[in-house]
Design a protein around this motif. Sequence first.
Motif, PDB file in Angstrom:
ATOM      1  N   PRO A 172     -10.124 114.296  70.422  1.00  0.00           N
ATOM      2  CA  PRO A 172      -9.730 113.916  71.582  1.00  0.00           C
ATOM      3  C   PRO A 172     -10.827 112.988  72.473  1.00  0.00           C
ATOM      4  N   GLN A 173     -11.886 112.970  71.931  1.00  0.00           N
ATOM      5  CA  GLN A 173     -12.838 111.937  72.492  1.00  0.00           C
ATOM      6  C   GLN A 173     -12.513 110.392  72.256  1.00  0.00           C
ATOM      7  N   ALA A 174     -12.057 110.462  70.802  1.00  0.00           N
ATOM      8  CA  ALA A 174     -11.419 108.938  70.439  1.00  0.00           C
ATOM      9  C   ALA A 174     -10.166 108.548  71.725  1.00  0.00           C
ATOM     10  N   ALA A 175      -9.445 109.724  71.806  1.00  0.00           N
ATOM     11  CA  ALA A 175      -8.211 109.443  72.621  1.00  0.00           C
ATOM     12  C   ALA A 175      -8.800 109.186  73.976  1.00  0.00           C
ATOM     13  N   ASP A 176      -9.764 109.735  74.622  1.00  0.00           N
ATOM     14  CA  ASP A 176     -10.415 109.504  75.818  1.00  0.00           C
ATOM     15  C   ASP A 176     -10.844 108.066  76.135  1.00  0.00           C
TER      16      ASP A 176
END
Length: 363
Positions: free
Chosen positions: A311-315
Amino acid sequence: MKIAVLPGDGIGTEIVAEAVKVLQVLDLKFEMETAAVGGAAYEAHGHPLPEATLKLAKEADAVLFGAVGDWKYDKLERALRPEQAILGLRKNLGLFANFRPAICYEQLVGASSLKPELIAGLDILIIRELTGDIYFGQPRGRRSAPDGHFPGAEEAFDTMRYTRPEVERIAHVAFQAARKRSKRVTSVDKANVLETFQLWKDVVTEVGQQYPDVKLDHMYVDNAAMQLVKAPKAFDVVVTGNMFGDILSDEAAMLTGSIGMLPSASLNASNQGLYEPSHGSAPDIAGKGVANPLATILSAAMMLRFSLNQPQAADRIESAVKDVLAAGLRTADIHSEGTTKVGTRQMGDAVVAAITKKTITKS
Ligand SMILES: NC(=O)C1=CN([C@@H]2O[C@H](COP(=O)(O)OP(=O)(O)OC[C@H]3O[C@@H](n4cnc5c(N)ncnc54)[C@H](O)[C@@H]3O)[C@@H](O)[C@H]2O)C=CC1
Ligand SMILES: CC(C)CC(=O)C(=O)O
Ligand SMILES: [Mg+2]
């Protein structure tokens, strides 16, 4: 972790190249393997969805897909047409739940054909059932009309079908998604005319009883098409069948400024997913380096969030896209006075640069 990369035809190759560049700069531990699909696969292997491509897609943790199709294949027998590749992938992988978030980024309010006040702050989610309905229903074909207005005339027919479990599972997806948002679902149907959609409406209503905290409305598809441009922000989660969802999501794309801004995620029961922009292969602009890669780049972000547990990479991708838009960079489809027109590759490079800058600032 393995990502199957299927660029396809037309602008598919151009936009997927940019999404791959963005994924690579994140420096995550996954492998990417590319395979031919659509018209490109038909040219190379005689079939739009070769066995090897399907096998790769099935074995991968996620699929990044561009687009398939070109006018030059329109005369091929249907089974060999490029579009059968994406239909075949959806069917074979059981990708029944298609998420198409229509978000109007602040910087693009002026790019839409609608008045700014109608779309500023827009954030709706279209959930389209993806493996049933008239796109897959049998029987279908051509024959001599057995009856009707012109008995004996050449006739073509398709079959619209839904089973109760197919509607139940997509309804659960919609109600669960609504619980994470503003707890409102609009189910779009044509129950006033079609048996298929009376069943749809009955089943969605029944499933809705298990989600008393979510407000459910029903709307006929013709009215929904009108309301989407009249008062789009009145919607939150929209759940509908395969064909209505196809049409309404292209309409919703214009609420975001361009069809080049609408990503999508197509998930199966195990959260394995195929991620693709909501648009097609755009043969009218293919090869010119002008296509907007952001829908594909944002689809890659959805892939990281939904299938790859990053999720952090998506953010980081989503925030980089906002930075690039804030810096005034625009492909031709979203360009307006006072902004800088860039091509497909420059847009991808800018997203990469925005991600890299963030990484350096953070460390
Ligand atoms: N999932 C898929 O692979 C899909 C494939 N198709 C196929 O694509 C081909 C073209 O279909 P069309 O109806 O023309 O739909 P399309 O979505 O490819 O294009 C419609 C219009 O939007 C523009 N457009 C689309 N994506 C854009 C982007 N990223 N940046 C800027 N402009 C963009 C095009 O230039 C065109 O004017 C057909 O063969 C169709 O069957 C269509 C939809 C989905
Ligand atoms: C080309 C079709 C099979 C699909 C389509 O238009 C879509 O998924 O949006
Ligand atoms: Mg479509």
